[in-house]
Write an enzyme that holds these catalytic residues in place. Structure first.
Site, mmCIF file in Angstrom:
data_model
loop_
_atom_site.group_PDB
_atom_site.id
_atom_site.type_symbol
_atom_site.label_atom_id
_atom_site.label_comp_id
_atom_site.label_asym_id
_atom_site.label_seq_id
_atom_site.Cartn_x
_atom_site.Cartn_y
_atom_site.Cartn_z
ATOM 1 C CD GLU A 59 -0.367 -5.474 6.065
ATOM 2 O OE1 GLU A 59 -0.361 -6.084 4.969
ATOM 3 O OE2 GLU A 59 -0.566 -4.248 6.165
ATOM 4 C CG HIS A 84 -3.091 -3.553 3.676
ATOM 5 N ND1 HIS A 84 -2.202 -2.864 4.475
ATOM 6 C CD2 HIS A 84 -3.675 -2.625 2.868
ATOM 7 C CE1 HIS A 84 -2.255 -1.569 4.179
ATOM 8 N NE2 HIS A 84 -3.138 -1.391 3.216
ATOM 9 C CB CYS A 104 -0.947 -0.050 1.186
ATOM 10 S SG CYS A 104 -2.345 1.069 1.075
#
Lengths: 82, 767, 231
Positions: C196, C194, C85
C-alpha cells in the site's frame, strides 16, 4: 495475593535472536563461560480469592491457546503461588 | 465537603495548617527556589504555602516551565513583527504550538522542543518521551500529527559513551515515532566533543487541520467539567519532589522515586485517535496536554488562560501507584495524559468516545467563576492559589551579561594561519576525507530505523534538503520543513550564528520549491547563571529576531533549553531554527540530487574566501576561530524568489543548497543521491570570485545553491537569473554513465569509491 | 467492489490501505476490531501497524478480536484476505498461515525499499503479476523474521505456498528468504512488506525511472478485483 505463574520459553530448536544478542553482549563483557542465553516470559495471573483446580486447568488451557504461540513457544510450567 | 461523621486528618499539609503553623520549615531550596521567590510566594498567598502549593510553584517557576531567564529576550520575537508578517498566523507564541494558515481552509501547527538532560541520563526513554511530548503539544491544538523530525547532537564519535547515547536515542525515537505512525521526514545529526556530557535531542512535530478544528488550552466557562484522561498517573519524573514526601505525617510511599519518564507509544496512538474523535464531535471546550509539571501545569494554565478558576478533587486522579502523595501526584510527569474541559451536557458523548477507545478518564473538578484554583485532597484543602501567579506571572530575571573573556582572541585566531594547498592531489584527498567524516557521512544507519512511508503523504524526506508532506490529497497542497543550526558559527558569533541558522533553514525550504512562511526554534545553551552564556543568548535571540523581521517570517513558538554544560564547560550556543514553507502542489517539488544525463550544473550565488568555522577547518585541521561566513538576507530572499519562480515554470531538475563542507561536498552529495556522475570545472568560479582552490572547494559562503537544468531550459533559466540579479555560473554537466566525478585539473573521483567510504562510516562507528 | 480494512487499537497503515483500494478502483470500507459485522465486504485487508502495542506477541491480541474471528470463518469459505506486516502477524497468530514471525536478526527496525520475487501468481492477490516477476515494495518492521520447522518449510516449498521471496538482500533473517505466504486455497495471503506504500506515483519507492515513482503495489489490489468479478 494468590496467583498462578505461567512460564513460557521459545521452542528449543527455533531461533532466539534476542537470546543470541544477549549472549554476545555478555561474552563481550567478559562472561565467556556462558554457552548460550535463552529468553522467555513469566506471566502472573492474579486472583482475589483462593485458587481452585478449575482455575489451574483453565490457566493451562489459556497458556497454550493464547498466552503462548505453540508454533514458536513451549509452556514450561503453570503453577500456583501465594 | 465536610460530612457528618468526624473525619480523621490524613496527615497532608493543608491550607488551614499553613495558617496555624506558619513557621514550619519548608524545603524550598531543595526544590530549586530562591529565597526571594519563596518570600514572593508567601506575599502572594498572605501565608506560607502548603507543601502542595510549594511543589506547584517550585516546578512552574523553574527555568524549564517559566522561561524566567529567557523571557525578556524572547519578547523580541513578538515585538519585532510587522502586521504583514502576521497575515497567516492564526495562533502565535504562548500557546502549545503556533498555528499557520496554508490556504484552502487548512492550517498546520508545528514546534520543536528539547529533551536534552533526560536523554543523557536514559537515552532511550529520554528521546522516546521527547517525541511523545512534542506530538501531544501538536495534538492539543486540534491537529492530526502528520510528521516528526529530530535534531541530534552527540559527543566525539570515537568516545564509547557516545555510542551508548547514540544507540539509545535513535532506538528511542524509532520506537516511539514508528509506533505512533508518524513518518520521520528529516533532521540532522552532528558530532562534536563539546556535546560529550550534554547531548542535544530536539524533536519537532507538525500537524494539520481545518481552520475550524483549532482548539485552545483554556477553561472559560464556569460549570464546565475538568477531565483527566489517558494513562494513569504514576511516579514518573518526580525525583526532586520526593523530598516533600517526608513532610507529611504519613509517609507511606518509598522515598526514592525515579526521575525518568517512561513512554508508551501505543497508549499515545490510541490517545491521538480518541482526541481527534472528541474534537470532531464538538465535545471539548478546551484541551491541554500534560507535559512538564503535569497536573500542576494543566490545571493552572487552563484556568489562567480562560481567565476563570477551577475546583479540583485530587483524589479523583486515577493512579497506577496508590502510594503517591498529593505533592507527587501534582508533580508527576507520567506520559500520555490529556486534560479536557467538557461542558456538562457533553459529558455523555465524551464518555462514549473514550470508552470506545478504551481510554481511562476521571472528572477532576469543574470551572468556577472565581480567580482561584482550589485543590482538595478528600475533604481537606491543600491548594488555594490565584492561577495566574502559578502559570504566567512567574519570576522574570535580568541575568548579568558579560562579553566573554575569550571572544576577542577566538575571533582573531582565524584560518589564515592554516596551510592551504594548491596541490590537486591534496585537495582531492581532503575532499574524500571530509565526505567520509562522521558529520558529512551518510546517515542511513540512523534514518533507516525510521518509518518515512506511513500516511502515504511523504513527498520528500531525508536526504533531501527539507522534508515535505502533502496536506491535501485533492489539490496536492503541502508544506516543507527544514531545521538547521551550526554551533561552531554561533560560538564564533552568536548574533550572526542565529541569522545563519535561519538563512540555512530558509534556503533549505526554498530549494524544494516551497515558499517559507513561519519559524520555530529550540535554543540550546549553557547555564544562564554564567554571564558569558547569557551574552551568547542575548546576541542569538536578537540575531534571530532581527533576521525574521528582515525575511518577513514570524516566530510562531519554540523552546529554550538552558544548563547544557558539564562543570564550567558549556556547549556551543546551538540555536536550532526550523522554517516551514508552503507549496501549492507537492508534485512540483524539486529533489536535491541529479537525476538526468547531460544536464547543465549551475552554481547560484557568489563565493568568498570564508573558511572560518568551516567543516574543512574543524574536521581536517581541528581549528575553530575567526568569524563565521557573512550572510546577506536580501540575497537569500532574492535567491528563494528565483527558485520559486523557476520551479513554477518547471525549469529546475534539482536544487541543493551549499552549507557545511562547501561546494565540494554539495557536488558529491548531489551526485551520490541517484548515482549520477559529472564533469565539473572550478576555473570559472575561481576567476570570477578571485579564489584559490581551497576556497573554491571548501568555503562556506552563504546564499549559494547548486542547480541542474535540462538543456531545453538553459536559456530561459539563465535569463531568469539575470533578470532577478542572482549570480549564475555554469560549472559542470551531469554524466549518468561515467561513474565518475571529474573535477577538471583536480581529480577524477570514482563514485563507487566515494560511496563505499561515505556509507561505511556510521556502521563502522555504531553498527 | 467493497474491500474492508480492519482498524485495531494501534493500527497505523489503515488509511494507506484504504487509499490503495480506492486507487485500484474499489470502495474501501472501514471496519472496527470490536465489531464482527464485516458489512458484506468482498475481501478484507488486515493492515500494518502495532496493534495493541505488540503486547504479548505481535498480533496475538488482535487475533482474538471479534472482527478477526469473523475473518477466520469467512476465509474458510474463500473470502480473499490480505495481511500486511502486522496483518501477516495476525494471520500467523490466527493459524490461517503457518509458522511464526520474530524479531529481526539485526535487532533494529528497518525501513527500506525491498526487491521481491512473486513466486506464486495464482493467489487472489497476485493474479496480475507474472510468475517470478521482480517487484519493489517498501519494507518497514522490527519483527519480520519468518521462522518455521523444517517440516513446515518443506511443505511450503513443496506446495508452492511461498508467495514472495526476498531478492538481493534478506532484511530480517527470515528462513528461506520468505517474505510472504499463501494458504492452500490461495485466498489468504500474508507478507511483511507494504504494497500500500507503492501505489501512488510521487509517493512510492525510488526507481531508475524517477524519484518515488514505484507503484508495483497497486497490482495487489487490482488482482483481487478480478477475483471478485470472476467469483
Amino acid at each position: 495475593m494468590p496467583k498462578i505463574i505461567v512460564e513460557i520459553m521459545p521452542k528449543q530448536d527455533l531461533l532466539d535472536p534476542q537470546g543470541k544478542a544477549v549472549a554476545n553482549a555478555m561474552h563481550r563483557a567478559g562472561n565467556k563461560e556462558i554457552t548460550a542465553v535463552r529468553i522467555g516470559k513469566r506471566i502472573e495471573l492474579h486472583f482475589d480469592r483462593e485458587i481452585t483446580e478449575k482455575d489451574l486447568a483453565e490457566a493451562k488451557e489459556q497458556a497454550s491457546a493464547f498466552l503462548s504461540n505453540d508454533v514458536i513457544e513451549d509452556v514450561v510450567s503453570v503453577t500456583k503461588a501465594d | 465537603m465536610l460530612g457528618k461523621k468526624k473525619l480523621e486528618p490524613s496527615g497532608v499539609d493543608t491550607t488551614a495548617m499553613a495558617t496555624t503553623e506558619p513557621e514550619k520549615e519548608q524545603p524550598w531550596q531543595e526544590l530549586g527556589l530562591k529565597q526571594d521567590e519563596y518570600e514572593e510566594i508567601k506575599n502572594i498567598l498572605g501565608r506560607r504555602p502548603t507543601s502542595s502549593e510549594l511543589a506547584m510553584y517550585s516546578v512552574m517557576w523553574s527555568e524549564h516551565c517559566s522561561y524566567k531567564s529567557s523571557k525578556i529576550y524572547l519578547r523580541q520575537f513578538g515585538e519585532k513583527v510587522t502586521d504583514e508578517m502576521k497575515t497567516h498566523l492564526m495562533v502565535g507564541m504562548g500557546e502549545n504550538a503556533g498555528v499557520v494558515d496554508i490556504g484552502e481552509g487548512l492550517a498546520v501547527t508545528f514546534k520543536v522542543e528539547s529533551h536534552n538532560h533526560p536523554s543523557y541520563i536514559e537515552p532511550f526513554q529520554g528521546a522516546a518521551t521527547g517525541v511523545g511530548g512534542i506530538v501531544r503539544d501538536i495534538l492539543s491544538m486540534g491537529a492530526r500529527p502528520i510528521a516528526v523530525m529530530d535534531q541530534l547532537r552527540f559527543g566525539a564519535p570515537g568516545n564509547t559513551d557516545t555510542a551508548r547515547v547514540v544507540h539509545g536515542v535513535v532506538d528511542g525515537i524509532s520506537f516511539y515515532g514508528n509506533c505512533l505512525g508518524l513518518p520521520n521526514i528529516g533532521g540532522e545529526t552532528v558530532f562534536d566533543s563539546v556535546y560529550q556530557g550534554n547531548p542535544l535531542v530536539n524533536a519537532l512535530s507538525i500537524g494539520s487541520m481545518k481552520h475550524e478544528d483549532l482548539q485552545l488550552a483554556k477553561a472559560s466557562n464556569p460549570g464546565d467539567l475538568v477531565i483527566l484522561f489517558g494513562a494513569r498517573t504514576g511516579a514518573d519524573g518526580i525525583g526532586g519532589v520526593s523530598v516533600l514526601a517526608s513532610e507529611t505525617f504519613e509517609s507511606t510511599g518509598p522515598t526514592k522515586r525515579p526521575a525518568v519518564q517512561v513512554g508508551d507509544p501505543f497508549a499515545e496512538k490510541v490517545l491521538i485517535e480518541c482526541c481527534l474523535e472528541l474534537f470532531h464531535s464538538g465535545v471539548v471546550a478546551g484541551i491541554q496536554d500534560l507535559g512538564g509539571a503535569g497536573i500542576s501545569c494543566a490545571t493552572s494554565e487552563l484556568a489562567s488562560n480562560g481567565g476563570k478558576g477551577m475546583r479540583v478533587q485530587l483524589q479523583n486522579v486515577l493512579l497506577r501507584d496508590s502510594t503517591l502523595t498529593p505533592e507527587e501526584i501534582l508533580m508527576s510527569e507520567s506520559q500520555e495524559r490529556m486534560c479536557a474541559v467538557v461542558p456538562k451536557k457533553k459529558l455523555k458523548a465524551f464518555e462514549e468516545i473514550v470508552n470506545k477507545w478504551e481510554v481511562e478518564y476521571s472528572v477532576l473538578g469543574d470551572v468556577i467563576d472565581e480567580d482561584r484554583l482550589y485543590i482538595n485532597w478528600g475533604h481537606e484543602e491543600i491548594v488555594n492559589v490565584p492561577p495566574r501567579t502559578v502559570a504566567h506571572d512567574g519570576p522574570v530575571y535580568e541575568r548579568p551579561v558579560t562579553y566573554p573573556s575569550y571572544q576577542a582572541d577566538l575571533n582573531a585566531a582565524n584560518t589564515s594561519s592554516l596551510p592551504r594547498s594548491e596541490n590537486p592531489v591534496e585537495i582531492a584527498s581532503q575532499l574524500l576525507e571530509l565526505i567520509a567524516s562522521p558529520n558529512q557521512a551518510d546517515k542511513s544507519w540512523i534514518t533507516a530505523q525510521y518509518d518515512k512511508y506511513v500516511g502515504g503523504n511523504t513527498a520528500l524526506s531525508m536526504p533531501d534538503d527539507s522534508g515535505m508532506i502533502r496536506v491535501s490529497e485533492e489539490s496536492g497542497l503541502g508544506v516543507a520543513l527544514a531545521t538547521d543550526a551550526n554551533g561552531k558559527y554561533a560560538y564564533l558569533n552568536p548574533y550572526e550564528g542565529a541569522r545563519l541558522a535561519l538563512a540555512e533553514a530558509y534556503r533549505n525550504v526554498a530549494v524544494t520549491g516551497a515558499v517559507p512562511r513561519a519559524v520555530t526554534n529550540c535554543l540550546n545553551f549553557g547555564s544562564p547563571e554564567n554571564p558569558e552564556v547569557m551574552w551568547q543568548f542575548k546576541e542569538a535571540t536578537a540575531g534571530l529576531a532581527d533576521a525574521c523581521l528582515e525575511l518577513g517570517i514570524p516566530v510562531t513558538g519554540g523552546n529554550v533549553s538552558f544548563y547544557n554544560q558539564s562543570g564550567d564547560v558549556a556547549i556551543y550556543p546551538t540555536p536550532v531554527v526550523g522554517v516551514l514553507g508552503v507549496i501549492d502542489d507537492v508534485a512540483r517539488r524539486i529533489p536535491s540530487g541529479w537525476q538526468d544525463d547531460g544536464n547543465n550544473i549551475y552554481l547560484l550565488g557568489e563565493t568568498f574566501d570564508e573558511l572560518d568555522g568551516s567543516a574543512w577547518a574543524k574536521d581536517i585541521h581541528d581549528h575553530l576561530g575567526g568569524q563565521p561566513p557573512k550572510v546577506d538576507l536580501a540575497k537569500e530572499k532574492l535567491l528563494a524568489e528565483l527558485l520559486h519562480g523557476a520551479s513554477i515554470q518547471g525549469l529546475i531538475e534539482s536544487a541543493h543548497d551549499l552549507s557545511e563542507g562547501g561546494l565540494g561536498i554539495a557536488v558529491l552529495e548531489a551526485a551520490l543521491r541517484f548515482n549520477i556522475g559529472a564533469r565539473i570545472w572550478l576555473g570559472d568560479v575561481q576567476d570570477r570570485d578571485n579564489l584559490d582552490l581551497t576556497a573554491a572547494m571548501f568555503s562556506e559562503s552563504q546564499s549559494r545553491v547548486l542547480v541542474t537544468v535540462g538543456r531545453e531550459d538553459d536559456v530561459k533559466f539563465q535569463a531568469l537569473c539575470e533578470t532577478r540579479g542572482v549570480p549564475c555560473l555554469r560549472i559542470g554537466v551531469t554524466d549518468a554513465t561515467s561513474g565518475l566525478i571529474e573535477i577538471k585539473d583536480v581529480a577524477d573521483l570514482k563514485l563507487d569509491d566515494i560511496r563505499s567510504s561515505w556509507v561505511s562510516t556510521m556502521p563502522e562507528l555504531f553498527g | 467492489m467493497k474491500i474492508g480494512v480492519i482498524t485495531y487499537p494501534g493500527t497505523l497503515d489503515d488509511r494507506d490501505a484504504q487509499r490503495a483500494i480506492r486507487l485500484a478502483g474499489a470502495e474501501p470500507v472501514a471496519l472496527w476490531h470490536a465489531d464482527e459485522n464485516l458489512k458484506k465486504v468482498d475481501a478484507v485487508v488486515l493492515p500494518g501497524g502495532f496493534s495493541y502495542g505488540d503486547y504479548l506477541r505481535c498480533g496475538a491480541i488482535a487475533a482474538k478480536a471479534p472482527a478477526t474471528k469473523e475473518v477466520i470463518r469467512l476465509a474458510g469459505q474463500g473470502l480473499p484476505v490480505l495481511g500486511i506486516c502486522n496483518g501477516f502477524q495476525i494471520l500467523v497468530e490466527s493459524h490461517l498461515l503457518p509458522g511464526g514471525l520474530i524479531r529481526n536478526e539485526n535487532q533494529h527496525f528497518v525501513c527500506r525499499d525491498q526487491k521481491l520475487k512473486v513466486e506464486n501468481n495464482q493467489t487472489a492477490w497476485t493474479s496480475l503479476f507474472e510468475k517470478d516477476e521482480e517487484i519493489l515494495i517498501p519494507l518497514k518492521n522490527g519483527e519480520g523474521g519468518y521462522i518455521a520447522t523444517d517440516e513446515t518449510l518443506k511443505m511450503l516449498e513443496g506446495e508452492n505456498r511461498i508467495a514472495f521471496r526476498y531478492v538481493e538482500t534478506n532484511p530480517n533473517g527470515s528462513m528461506n528468504d520468505i517474505a510472504g505466504l499463501t494458504n492452500e486455497r490461495g485466498n489468504v495471503v500474508g507478507l511483511m512488506p507494504h504494497p500500500e506504500h507503492a501505489v501512488e506515483p510521487g509517493f512510492g519507492p525510488d526507481t531508475s525511472i524517477a524519484m518515488k515513482s514505484g507503484i508495483d503495489g497497486l497490482k495487489f489490489f487490482q488482482s483481487v478485483l478480478q477475483q471478485v468479478v470472476n467469483a
